[in-house]
Design an enzyme around this catalytic site. Structure first.
Site, PDB file in Angstrom:
ATOM      1  N   LYS A  11       0.646  -0.839  -0.197  1.00  0.00           N
ATOM      2  CA  LYS A  11       0.030   0.157   0.105  1.00  0.00           C
ATOM      3  C   LYS A  11       1.135   1.261   0.313  1.00  0.00           C
ATOM      4  O   LYS A  11       2.268   1.346  -0.007  1.00  0.00           O
ATOM      5  CB  LYS A  11      -0.561  -0.328   1.254  1.00  0.00           C
ATOM      6  CG  LYS A  11      -1.647  -1.419   0.636  1.00  0.00           C
ATOM      7  CD  LYS A  11      -2.729  -1.013   2.621  1.00  0.00           C
ATOM      8  CE  LYS A  11      -3.910  -1.613   2.800  1.00  0.00           C
ATOM      9  NZ  LYS A  11      -4.857  -2.416   3.309  1.00  0.00           N
ATOM     10  N   TYR A  51     -12.260  -1.867  -4.554  1.00  0.00           N
ATOM     11  CA  TYR A  51     -13.137  -2.075  -3.898  1.00  0.00           C
ATOM     12  C   TYR A  51     -14.246  -2.234  -3.303  1.00  0.00           C
ATOM     13  O   TYR A  51     -14.943  -1.603  -2.648  1.00  0.00           O
ATOM     14  CB  TYR A  51     -12.054  -1.178  -2.699  1.00  0.00           C
ATOM     15  CG  TYR A  51     -10.963  -1.640  -2.339  1.00  0.00           C
ATOM     16  CD1 TYR A  51     -10.825  -2.484  -1.516  1.00  0.00           C
ATOM     17  CD2 TYR A  51     -10.087  -0.767  -2.764  1.00  0.00           C
ATOM     18  CE1 TYR A  51      -9.163  -2.343  -0.700  1.00  0.00           C
ATOM     19  CE2 TYR A  51      -8.963  -0.729  -3.079  1.00  0.00           C
ATOM     20  CZ  TYR A  51      -8.782  -2.140  -1.346  1.00  0.00           C
ATOM     21  OH  TYR A  51      -7.007  -2.518  -1.776  1.00  0.00           O
ATOM     22  N   ASN A 114      -2.135  -0.209   7.217  1.00  0.00           N
ATOM     23  CA  ASN A 114      -1.705  -1.425   7.718  1.00  0.00           C
ATOM     24  C   ASN A 114      -0.082  -1.894   6.640  1.00  0.00           C
ATOM     25  O   ASN A 114      -0.174  -3.194   6.796  1.00  0.00           O
ATOM     26  CB  ASN A 114      -2.411  -2.134   7.959  1.00  0.00           C
ATOM     27  CG  ASN A 114      -3.495  -2.373   7.034  1.00  0.00           C
ATOM     28  OD1 ASN A 114      -2.852  -2.681   6.085  1.00  0.00           O
ATOM     29  ND2 ASN A 114      -4.737  -3.008   7.138  1.00  0.00           N
ATOM     30  N   HIS A 117      -2.033  -4.848   1.431  1.00  0.00           N
ATOM     31  CA  HIS A 117      -3.485  -5.993   1.620  1.00  0.00           C
ATOM     32  C   HIS A 117      -3.006  -7.259   0.600  1.00  0.00           C
ATOM     33  O   HIS A 117      -1.947  -7.882   0.281  1.00  0.00           O
ATOM     34  CB  HIS A 117      -4.149  -5.005   0.628  1.00  0.00           C
ATOM     35  CG  HIS A 117      -5.359  -6.501  -0.904  1.00  0.00           C
ATOM     36  ND1 HIS A 117      -7.019  -6.417   0.079  1.00  0.00           N
ATOM     37  CD2 HIS A 117      -5.379  -7.098  -1.233  1.00  0.00           C
ATOM     38  CE1 HIS A 117      -7.347  -7.332  -0.317  1.00  0.00           C
ATOM     39  NE2 HIS A 117      -7.205  -7.379  -2.040  1.00  0.00           N
ATOM     40  N   GLU A 128      -9.464 -11.213  -8.142  1.00  0.00           N
ATOM     41  CA  GLU A 128      -7.957  -9.971  -7.659  1.00  0.00           C
ATOM     42  C   GLU A 128      -6.869  -9.602  -8.669  1.00  0.00           C
ATOM     43  O   GLU A 128      -6.867  -9.102  -8.966  1.00  0.00           O
ATOM     44  CB  GLU A 128      -7.758  -9.815  -6.069  1.00  0.00           C
ATOM     45  CG  GLU A 128      -8.563  -9.324  -5.190  1.00  0.00           C
ATOM     46  CD  GLU A 128      -8.377  -9.032  -3.821  1.00  0.00           C
ATOM     47  OE1 GLU A 128      -9.131  -9.015  -3.639  1.00  0.00           O
ATOM     48  OE2 GLU A 128      -7.087  -9.814  -3.514  1.00  0.00           O
TER      49      GLU A 128
END
Length: 140
Positions: A11, A51, A114, A117, A128
């Site tokens: 990320k 998303y 965080n 993913h 994905e």
């Protein structure tokens, strides 16, 4: 145990801090192979599409804004039970609750920032991966 593939995204919080190599070292040390990888900048439209499953959740707009705030590294990982192994290496979504030695415990700044993913199931992994990669881009 079966060899499978999963999607991993490093990320914007992690790419901003130049942690791509450190994250990948943890993935590889755990036995996952990186068989496709590219650094991209998600458009708002692409992030919203990716998303979509979270569209009705209160964090959706913040998530899309965050994921478009800088470059991400999308990659395909391969290995024995890759989905579960990647999720173990990533750690809990909240870095404060993640186990010691996991990517999110080491590098995560918050629940949103965080660092990584990962696909949550083999079926979602296929979807994905296809979202970001054509078969010709996967070298495994």
């Amino acid at each position: 145990m079966a060899s499978e593939r999963t999607l991993s995204i490093i990320k914007p919080d992690a790419t901003r801090r130049n942690l791509t190599g450190a994250v990948n070292a943890l993935l590889e040390d755990a036995g996952l192979r990186i068989i496709a990888q590219k650094r991209i900048r998600l458009s708002r439209e692409r992030a919203e599409d990716f998303y979509q499953v979270h569209k009705e959740r209160p964090f959706y707009n913040d998530l899309v804004t965050f994921m478009t705030s800088g470059p991400v590294v999308v990659q395909v990982l391969e290995g024995e039970d890759a989905v579960l192994l990647n999720r173990k290496v990533m750690g809990a979504t909240d870095p404060a609750l993640a186990n010691a030695g996991t990517i999110r415990k080491i590098f995560g700044e918050s629940i949103e920032a965080n660092s990584v993913h990962g696909s949550d199931s083999p079926d979602n992994a296929k979807t994905e991966i296809a979202f970001f990669f054509s078969e010709g881009e996967i070298t495994g």
